[in-house]
Every structure is written in C-alpha cells, then in structure tokens.
Design a protein around this motif. Structure first.
Motif, PDB file in Angstrom:
ATOM      1  N   TYR A  49       0.813  -1.208   0.000  1.00 22.74           N
ATOM      2  CA  TYR A  49       0.000   0.000   0.000  1.00 22.74           C
ATOM      3  C   TYR A  49       0.854   1.269   0.000  1.00 22.74           C
ATOM      4  CZ  TYR A  49       0.542  -0.344   5.152  1.00 22.74           C
ATOM      5  OH  TYR A  49       1.029  -0.455   6.431  1.00 22.74           O
ATOM      6  N   GLU A  74      -0.592   6.894   2.090  1.00 19.99           N
ATOM      7  CA  GLU A  74      -0.787   5.941   1.002  1.00 19.99           C
ATOM      8  C   GLU A  74      -1.498   6.570  -0.192  1.00 19.99           C
ATOM      9  OE1 GLU A  74      -4.220   5.701   3.829  1.00 19.99           O
ATOM     10  OE2 GLU A  74      -2.025   5.491   4.037  1.00 19.99           O
ATOM     11  N   MET A 127      -1.023   1.767  -4.303  1.00 16.79           N
ATOM     12  CA  MET A 127      -2.357   2.175  -3.867  1.00 16.79           C
ATOM     13  C   MET A 127      -3.113   2.827  -5.010  1.00 16.79           C
ATOM     14  SD  MET A 127      -3.969   1.926  -0.967  1.00 16.79           S
ATOM     15  CE  MET A 127      -5.756   2.063  -1.001  1.00 16.79           C
TER      16      MET A 127
END
Length: 438
Positions: free
Chosen positions: A313, A344, A318
């Motif tokens: 992530y 993120e 992401m």
C-alpha cells in the motif's frame, strides 16, 4: 529576535520557518532550538520601559558615531544623562583596544548582566536527584528482586529513540509527573523532597542545567531528544494535503446522501504491514474491497529507508489498485472520495486524473467525517480481525466478503440491502431521459 522566534515556535511552525521569519539562517534557528532543548530560554513577554531596548541602543550607536555628547543623546532618546553615561561605559565593545559602542554588542552585554542564574534543585539536593534518577533509569526486576536485563539496545545518539523501529533499553521509566506526585506520598513530612514535573523536564532537556544527563530522555515514553511544542504536535506537516483538497472544500452535494457517487475510503491494517483498502458509497452503503498484494521482493531483502514500499500500500501500488476498482463504475457513480490523511494516497492528483474522482482528506483526528467507512470497517473486522495477516486473502476472497456485507439488509435503507440500492442507482442512470449526475 529570539523572543519572536520562540513565539513563532509556540504557534507550531517548524524551526526553519521560524528562523526565516525573524531574519536568521535556519542553522542558527536550529542551534537555538537544540541548545534550549526545545524550551524557550527567555521570557516571551516584552521588556518594560525601565530598561533600554535594542532600538534605543541602535539610536545611541548612530548618534555616538556622529559625535554627539551624552546629554545630546539623552535628549534624543528621552533618557536621563546618567543612564546614557553608564550605558556607554558598561556595554561598549572593547575588543578593538579602545571602547567603541555597538548596539548588538551592547544588547548582548546587557542581557548577560541581567541574567540571574538559579542553581537547579536537583544539583543541590543529592537525595532528591538519586530518587528522580532511580525512577527514570532504574532497573526492571522480577518479583524475587532479580534484575531483568531486557534487550540489547543501541546507544543514545541525541535523536528520538523510536520504539517501533528498534529495541529500547528496559528501565523503570516513571514519567516526571508520576515522580513529582509520588514524592508527596513517600516523604509527607520532608519539604525538601519536592520538585515539579516541569523542573524534571527542564533538567532533562535544557543543556547546562547540570542535574541530569541528557541521555536520560531515552527513558521517557516518547524517547524524544528535544521538547516538542504542543502546537507543533497538532500541526504535523503533510505535504500531500493541500488547501484545495481539505474536507471543508468538499462539495455540498457530497454531504447529501440523496446524491449517489460520493465515496469514503480508508485502510484496515494487519500484521506484517498487510492491508486491505475499503471503499463505501455514502448513499447506498455499498462496499468495495481493494486487494493490496505484497510486491515482489517482500521479505527477501531488508527494508531500505526511503525506498519503495513492498508491503502493498505504497503510493504507487495504492493508486493502481484504487484506479482498477473505481474505473469499473460508471462515471456518474465516482464523483468524490473522502480519505483519511494517510500517506498511502499521496498520489491523489494522478488518481483524480485517471478516474475523474476528486479526492478530499478528512481533518486530523476526525473519524466522524467518514462515518460510513468507519462503521463498515468495524463490520469487516468480523472477517479480518486485528493482529492477523491480511495479505493471505486473494482478490476473489475479498470480493466474496464484500458481497456478503452488501447482501445484508440495513435499517437505514428501509431494510433493503446495499446491493439492491446500488442496483437501483445503476438502473436509474441507464434510463433514457434521466439527467446524469455531474
């Protein structure tokens, strides 16, 4: 100048910003901050008119350079001639061999002479110092009194000892407030065994106090090497959250649940830096789970500082996973996304370009600004408990759980399921003559 510097520090700005604002270089400001332990070494109140100010000393220096006499200078600055005479005699610069009055040197001499250093109580009271140090730096013992060595920790380097990144030495580690309050109970009749928690903090953070070693700050819970202004802790710099994407800039129709296409999102975190992305549509309460698999190389090589995030992530991973999930929806059903302040989603600008979904970030420590997502994350913990490895679940597994959540009837929806309400939204978009939501 230093007084204004510390006033700015108290507002929560960084040392660099405060330094530039008062007109000194950032290394000078950093030195001021570190030498003072992050605590103002001078009173922030303006000095009274009883004493000469720096502006008056500048005027005295200019008039003196022009050859003005003592009484002429006194009339110009509206001071008694004897005050000017003493100022020129006491605070003149003498390094050049003969007295020469300079405002900066005179100000420095006056400040040095005005100091009234008071010996710290921990310096003069050996018994009190031993008590405080034992509660800070004492050994950890078992019930039978044997010492527990604990882990081998790195030596103190003058920086914050971050507990989540390395082992810390096991010590008694009472807080200064606990020590200060406990003294009253342990020595109820001995007034000499009293010290405030602020005095203990000053003995730890301020250089030159001479009572406690600076290394003992590693015994504090935070492990920080410098005192951090309270306003700064509430104003953590987050470069990815700019003024145009804060929660207050979110359009009004996003707050109205009658308008579909507005989402809330966050991560649920597991052990080993595993995570699952969660997206919830505000109107239908429909849930999407975003698969965040670990990247190649995870667990095969040590983590590299400032290197790519292999946990799944990071900003790039992401963005790719969120884009894949959101682009499966019609344009009208991906208007905005309200996210937590996590790094993120620092690539939100590219995500907005790729999906047409404008991203907004909730205010710090304000989970109520994403209530639907917070509630859904609580439901999902039934399937993904805290302290478990979330990377073991495949995209198909996540889709099955999301379907299960979406097929539950909800009271807020009149006992319809989120899947049914979401299907109605899709159907309304496909009907001819229905205006699109833009």
């Amino acid at each position: 100048m230093q007084r204004e510097f510390w006033r700015l520090i108290a507002t929560g700005v960084t040392t660099v910003e405060a330094s530039l604002a008062v007109g000194v270089s950032w290394p000078v400001g950093t030195r001021w901050f570190r030498h003072a332990g992050g605590m103002p070494p001078i009173s922030l109140a303006e000095p009274t008119g009883r004493y000469l100010s720096f502006e008056e000393r500048e005027e005295i220096a200019i008039l003196r350079a022009k050859g003005a006499g003592v009484r002429q200078i006194a009339r110009a600055v509206r001071r008694d001639p004897s005050t000017i005479s003493r100022e020129l005699r006491r605070n003149a610069a003498t390094r050049g061999g003969r007295p020469e009055y300079r405002a900066t040197v005179a100000q420095w001499k006056a400040q040095q002479a005005a100091k009234r250093p008071k010996v710290a109580k921990l310096v003069t009271n050996q018994r009190l110092r031993d008590y405080v140090q034992e509660r800070l730096d004492g050994t950890v013992r078992r019930a039978d009194g044997t010492i527990v060595a604990g882990p081998v920790a790195a030596g103190w380097k003058g920086r914050k000892m971050k507990p989540q990144r390395a082992d810390r030495r096991w010590v008694t580690a009472w807080s200064p407030q606990q020590i200060s309050s406990r003294l009253v109970l342990d020595f109820p009749e001995d007034a000499s065994m009293r010290i405030s928690h602020e005095a203990i903090y000053q003995a730890l953070f301020v250089q030159g106090r001479g009572a406690l070693k600076r290394e003992l700050v590693a015994c504090l819970r935070t492990g920080r090497a410098l005192r951090e202004p309270r306003a700064r802790t509430r104003n953590k710099p987050q470069g990815h959250v700019t003024a145009d994407v804060v929660f207050s800039q979110r359009p009004a129709d996003a707050a109205d649940r009658a308008v579909p296409g507005h989402w809330e999102g966050d991560l649920i975190i597991g052990i080993g830096r595993s995570a699952i992305g969660t997206l919830v549509e505000r109107s239908s309460r429909s849930t999407l789970l975003v698969h965040l698999p670990r990247l190649e190389g995870w667990g095969q090589q040590p983590a590299v500082k400032n290197g790519p995030s292999l946990g799944g992530y990071g900003a790039v991973a992401m963005n790719a996973a969120l884009t894949a999930s959101m682009t499966r929806l019609p344009d009208q059903l991906r208007q905005t996304l309200t996210w937590d302040r996590g790094k993120e989603l620092s690539g939100h600008a590219q995500f907005a370009l790729d999906t047409g979904t404008k991203v907004f970030f909730a205010d710090p420590h304000s989970p109520w600004q994403r209530p639907t997502n917070e509630n859904t994350n609580g439901l999902l913990r039934q399937y993904f408990p805290k302290g478990t490895d979330l990377s073991r679940w495949s995209a198909d597994d996540l889709e099955a759980v999301a379907r299960t959540i979406n097929d539950r009837p909800r009271k807020v929806l009149g006992w319809k399921t989120p899947a049914e309400v979401f299907a109605e939204q899709l159907q309304s978009l496909q009907q001819p003559g229905v205006a699109s939501i833009g």
